[in-house]
Design a protein around this motif. Structure first.
Motif, PDB file in Angstrom:
ATOM      1  N   ASP A   1      29.043   0.328 -33.182  1.00  0.00           N
ATOM      2  CA  ASP A   1      28.392  -0.925 -33.552  1.00  0.00           C
ATOM      3  C   ASP A   1      29.441  -2.044 -33.639  1.00  0.00           C
ATOM      4  O   ASP A   1      30.352  -1.983 -34.468  1.00  0.00           O
ATOM      5  CB  ASP A   1      27.701  -0.749 -34.908  1.00  0.00           C
ATOM      6  CG  ASP A   1      26.857  -1.952 -35.304  1.00  0.00           C
ATOM      7  OD1 ASP A   1      27.121  -3.068 -34.812  1.00  0.00           O
ATOM      8  OD2 ASP A   1      25.936  -1.778 -36.114  1.00  0.00           O
TER       9      ASP A   1
ATOM     10  N   TYR B   1      29.218  -4.985 -34.859  1.00  0.00           N
ATOM     11  CA  TYR B   1      29.199  -5.674 -36.148  1.00  0.00           C
ATOM     12  C   TYR B   1      29.944  -4.867 -37.208  1.00  0.00           C
ATOM     13  O   TYR B   1      30.580  -5.443 -38.093  1.00  0.00           O
ATOM     14  CB  TYR B   1      27.765  -5.937 -36.583  1.00  0.00           C
ATOM     15  CG  TYR B   1      27.061  -6.937 -35.697  1.00  0.00           C
ATOM     16  CD1 TYR B   1      27.427  -8.282 -35.684  1.00  0.00           C
ATOM     17  CD2 TYR B   1      26.047  -6.535 -34.834  1.00  0.00           C
ATOM     18  CE1 TYR B   1      26.803  -9.193 -34.860  1.00  0.00           C
ATOM     19  CE2 TYR B   1      25.411  -7.432 -33.998  1.00  0.00           C
ATOM     20  CZ  TYR B   1      25.796  -8.766 -34.017  1.00  0.00           C
ATOM     21  OH  TYR B   1      25.180  -9.672 -33.191  1.00  0.00           O
ATOM     22  N   GLU B   2      29.880  -3.546 -37.108  1.00  0.00           N
ATOM     23  CA  GLU B   2      30.671  -2.729 -38.027  1.00  0.00           C
ATOM     24  C   GLU B   2      32.162  -2.891 -37.731  1.00  0.00           C
ATOM     25  O   GLU B   2      32.970  -2.953 -38.664  1.00  0.00           O
ATOM     26  CB  GLU B   2      30.258  -1.262 -37.914  1.00  0.00           C
ATOM     27  CG  GLU B   2      28.909  -0.951 -38.536  1.00  0.00           C
ATOM     28  CD  GLU B   2      28.624   0.538 -38.597  1.00  0.00           C
ATOM     29  OE1 GLU B   2      27.795   0.941 -39.416  1.00  0.00           O
ATOM     30  OE2 GLU B   2      29.234   1.295 -37.816  1.00  0.00           O
TER      31      GLU B   2
ATOM     32  N   ALA C   1      33.592  -5.529 -36.536  1.00  0.00           N
ATOM     33  CA  ALA C   1      33.973  -6.844 -37.054  1.00  0.00           C
ATOM     34  C   ALA C   1      34.120  -6.808 -38.564  1.00  0.00           C
ATOM     35  O   ALA C   1      35.025  -7.434 -39.138  1.00  0.00           O
ATOM     36  CB  ALA C   1      32.941  -7.890 -36.638  1.00  0.00           C
ATOM     37  N   TYR C   2      33.236  -6.075 -39.232  1.00  0.00           N
ATOM     38  CA  TYR C   2      33.304  -5.979 -40.692  1.00  0.00           C
ATOM     39  C   TYR C   2      34.565  -5.231 -41.117  1.00  0.00           C
ATOM     40  O   TYR C   2      35.236  -5.619 -42.092  1.00  0.00           O
ATOM     41  CB  TYR C   2      32.058  -5.276 -41.212  1.00  0.00           C
ATOM     42  CG  TYR C   2      31.900  -5.334 -42.711  1.00  0.00           C
ATOM     43  CD1 TYR C   2      31.987  -6.539 -43.408  1.00  0.00           C
ATOM     44  CD2 TYR C   2      31.652  -4.171 -43.447  1.00  0.00           C
ATOM     45  CE1 TYR C   2      31.834  -6.593 -44.785  1.00  0.00           C
ATOM     46  CE2 TYR C   2      31.492  -4.221 -44.823  1.00  0.00           C
ATOM     47  CZ  TYR C   2      31.587  -5.420 -45.484  1.00  0.00           C
ATOM     48  OH  TYR C   2      31.436  -5.461 -46.849  1.00  0.00           O
TER      49      TYR C   2
ATOM     50  N   HIS D   1      24.746  -7.535 -40.767  1.00  0.00           N
ATOM     51  CA  HIS D   1      24.319  -7.829 -39.410  1.00  0.00           C
ATOM     52  C   HIS D   1      23.579  -9.155 -39.399  1.00  0.00           C
ATOM     53  O   HIS D   1      23.008  -9.553 -40.422  1.00  0.00           O
ATOM     54  CB  HIS D   1      23.393  -6.732 -38.867  1.00  0.00           C
ATOM     55  CG  HIS D   1      24.084  -5.467 -38.500  1.00  0.00           C
ATOM     56  ND1 HIS D   1      24.770  -4.688 -39.417  1.00  0.00           N
ATOM     57  CD2 HIS D   1      24.206  -4.833 -37.306  1.00  0.00           C
ATOM     58  CE1 HIS D   1      25.278  -3.627 -38.801  1.00  0.00           C
ATOM     59  NE2 HIS D   1      24.947  -3.692 -37.519  1.00  0.00           N
ATOM     60  N   PRO D   2      23.564  -9.845 -38.275  1.00  0.00           N
ATOM     61  CA  PRO D   2      22.764 -11.076 -38.193  1.00  0.00           C
ATOM     62  C   PRO D   2      21.304 -10.791 -38.514  1.00  0.00           C
ATOM     63  O   PRO D   2      20.732  -9.813 -38.025  1.00  0.00           O
ATOM     64  CB  PRO D   2      22.940 -11.516 -36.733  1.00  0.00           C
ATOM     65  CG  PRO D   2      24.222 -10.895 -36.304  1.00  0.00           C
ATOM     66  CD  PRO D   2      24.316  -9.595 -37.033  1.00  0.00           C
TER      67      PRO D   2
ATOM     68  N   ASP E   1      20.201 -10.060 -41.526  1.00  0.00           N
ATOM     69  CA  ASP E   1      20.036  -9.320 -42.778  1.00  0.00           C
ATOM     70  C   ASP E   1      19.524 -10.245 -43.858  1.00  0.00           C
ATOM     71  O   ASP E   1      19.759 -11.457 -43.841  1.00  0.00           O
ATOM     72  CB  ASP E   1      21.379  -8.715 -43.221  1.00  0.00           C
ATOM     73  CG  ASP E   1      21.768  -7.526 -42.360  1.00  0.00           C
ATOM     74  OD1 ASP E   1      20.909  -7.033 -41.616  1.00  0.00           O
ATOM     75  OD2 ASP E   1      22.938  -7.110 -42.444  1.00  0.00           O
TER      76      ASP E   1
ATOM     77  N   ARG F   1      23.543  -9.753 -47.390  1.00  0.00           N
ATOM     78  CA  ARG F   1      24.668 -10.645 -47.112  1.00  0.00           C
ATOM     79  C   ARG F   1      25.547 -10.850 -48.332  1.00  0.00           C
ATOM     80  O   ARG F   1      26.705 -11.208 -48.207  1.00  0.00           O
ATOM     81  CB  ARG F   1      24.147 -12.006 -46.629  1.00  0.00           C
ATOM     82  CG  ARG F   1      23.495 -11.953 -45.262  1.00  0.00           C
ATOM     83  CD  ARG F   1      23.369 -13.359 -44.704  1.00  0.00           C
ATOM     84  NE  ARG F   1      22.600 -14.231 -45.582  1.00  0.00           N
ATOM     85  CZ  ARG F   1      21.281 -14.384 -45.480  1.00  0.00           C
ATOM     86  NH1 ARG F   1      20.604 -13.703 -44.571  1.00  0.00           N
ATOM     87  NH2 ARG F   1      20.641 -15.208 -46.287  1.00  0.00           N
TER      88      ARG F   1
ATOM     89  N   HIS G   1      23.676  -0.554 -30.318  1.00  0.00           N
ATOM     90  CA  HIS G   1      23.793  -1.457 -31.452  1.00  0.00           C
ATOM     91  C   HIS G   1      22.455  -2.134 -31.716  1.00  0.00           C
ATOM     92  O   HIS G   1      21.750  -2.541 -30.796  1.00  0.00           O
ATOM     93  CB  HIS G   1      24.885  -2.474 -31.132  1.00  0.00           C
ATOM     94  CG  HIS G   1      24.489  -3.886 -31.361  1.00  0.00           C
ATOM     95  ND1 HIS G   1      24.443  -4.429 -32.584  1.00  0.00           N
ATOM     96  CD2 HIS G   1      24.108  -4.842 -30.500  1.00  0.00           C
ATOM     97  CE1 HIS G   1      24.072  -5.681 -32.478  1.00  0.00           C
ATOM     98  NE2 HIS G   1      23.854  -5.945 -31.224  1.00  0.00           N
TER      99      HIS G   1
ATOM    100  N   PRO H   1      20.785  -5.252 -33.948  1.00  0.00           N
ATOM    101  CA  PRO H   1      21.263  -6.417 -34.680  1.00  0.00           C
ATOM    102  C   PRO H   1      20.701  -6.549 -36.062  1.00  0.00           C
ATOM    103  O   PRO H   1      21.273  -7.222 -36.888  1.00  0.00           O
ATOM    104  CB  PRO H   1      20.838  -7.588 -33.786  1.00  0.00           C
ATOM    105  CG  PRO H   1      19.690  -7.058 -32.987  1.00  0.00           C
ATOM    106  CD  PRO H   1      19.945  -5.611 -32.799  1.00  0.00           C
ATOM    107  N   THR H   2      19.566  -5.964 -36.374  1.00  0.00           N
ATOM    108  CA  THR H   2      18.983  -6.136 -37.698  1.00  0.00           C
ATOM    109  C   THR H   2      18.559  -4.798 -38.246  1.00  0.00           C
ATOM    110  O   THR H   2      18.379  -3.823 -37.517  1.00  0.00           O
ATOM    111  CB  THR H   2      17.750  -7.060 -37.641  1.00  0.00           C
ATOM    112  OG1 THR H   2      16.775  -6.474 -36.783  1.00  0.00           O
ATOM    113  CG2 THR H   2      18.129  -8.439 -37.128  1.00  0.00           C
TER     114      THR H   2
END
Length: 355
Positions: free
Chosen positions: A220, A222-223, A225-226, A282-283, A285, A290, A330, A332-333
């Motif tokens: 993923d 986003y993971e 990036a986190y 994730h975008p 959320d 968040r 992946h 996104p939500t």
């Protein structure tokens, strides 16, 4: 420090660490209405009789507890910590000796052996470097803690004289050099000691993997990036020069198959735990996702090592176990539903062996 003094020094070190733990416990329970008095790192180093590099190494080793500066500024040192260290019976020489580093020539002289033998011991992993610098030719020069070398001499005197053991000779003749690996391992362990947040701990493990391996374990984006966002760094940052930063970036990456597999396993299991605690943002959320609690690296007192009660990393002994897996694609939500796959399949080893 001489070899004969090493045993006594180890007992003093244990007492010193107990005192440091008490300071950290007090700092963790300090009321926000009455923050503990602190001093700047430069002033603390001066009062402790340390050069700045020695002071930063002492913080890295966990010998000096620090707290986050106001508004995320540079770390500061509690006045009580400075007072405790100054009251130590061995001050100031004791603390300075514990952070004294030596190169190959001085380390060999300390152990009473030839420099070539010292290099062989280091390449075989018998002694581990704690830091490095680049010489005029941009070659890595490893530095070792004099205190650890003295302890090694007490612990393994048979390796300082006579023939090198057959297994070690075979390994060295094959070109083995474990200096970077040992430095990398100790660095990761010390960063893990300073955080209990599961995502930050996973991020530390991720630093040892190159982008290709990381993308296979953490599919993923986003993971990923986190993990990059919450990754804890050394208290006083990376080396200043571009060449040193580039060299550190290269040295941080696992470069042997067994080490790469070990880091992939630790990261996979660490991610399982982190996802159970909270999902990565994730975008799309909702607000609650968040505003999930920030990792300790963004909170007060985050720079002090985490309590020893933090859960240890599990051992890679579960090849046949079935564990929750990351998604094939992946999303996104929302929260992903974990699949059930064998651990080595999740690590991507199956895909590598097939093709």
């Amino acid at each position: 420090m001489t070899v004969k003094e090493a045993t006594r020094a180890q007992a003093e070190d244990a007492q010193q660490m107990r005192g440091t733990d008490e300071i950290r416990d007090e700092a963790a329970h300090t009321s926000p209405e009455a923050p503990a008095a602190t001093v700047a790192a430069g002033r603390a180093a001066q009062e402790l009789g340390l050069r700045r590099s020695e002071f930063e190494l002492a913080v890295h080793l966990g010998l000096i507890a620090v707290t986050a500066g106001p508004g995320g500024g540079r770390p500061r040192v509690p006045e009580r910590e400075v007072a405790r260290l100054r009251e130590d019976p061995g001050f100031p020489d004791g603390l300075a000796e514990r952070v004294r580093t030596v190169g190959t020539a001085e380390g060999a002289a300390l152990l009473g052996i030839a420099a070539a033998r010292f290099t062989r011991l280091a390449r075989a992993g018998c002694v581990s470097p704690v830091t490095f610098y680049l010489n005029r030719y941009r070659a890595v020069v490893w530095l070792y803690l004099a205190d650890e070398l003295a302890s090694f001499a007490v612990r393994e005197p048979e390796l300082l004289a006579g023939r090198t053991p057959l297994g070690m000779r075979t390994m060295l003749e094959a070109g083995a050099d474990r200096r970077a690996r040992n430095w990398r391992t100790q660095r990761i362990e010390r960063l893990l000691d300073r955080t209990g947040d599961p995502w930050a701990r996973a991020a530390v493990e991720a630093t040892a993997l190159d982008p290709a391996h990381l993308a296979e374990v953490v599919e993923d984006p986003y993971e990923r990036a986190y993990l990059a966002r919450v990754r804890p760094e050394p208290v006083f940052g990376r080396p200043g020069s571009v060449a040193a930063r580039e060299t550190m970036g290269e040295l941080m990456l696992a470069d042997e198959p067994d080490e790469i597999l070990w880091r992939r396993i630790n990261l996979t299991l660490g991610l399982d735990h982190a996802r159970e605690v909270r999902p990565a943002p994730h975008p799309g959320d909702d607000h609650e996702a968040r505003t999930a609690p920030a990792p300790p690296s963004a909170q007060p007192h985050a720079l002090s090592p985490a309590p020893r009660s933090a859960p240890p990393r599990p051992l890679p002994v579960v090849e046949s176990a079935t564990l929750p897996s990351p998604p094939a694609e992946h999303r996104p939500t929302g929260v992903r539903k974990p699949g059930r796959k064998r651990l080595l399949t999740r690590l991507g080893w199956g895909r590598r062996s097939d093709g």
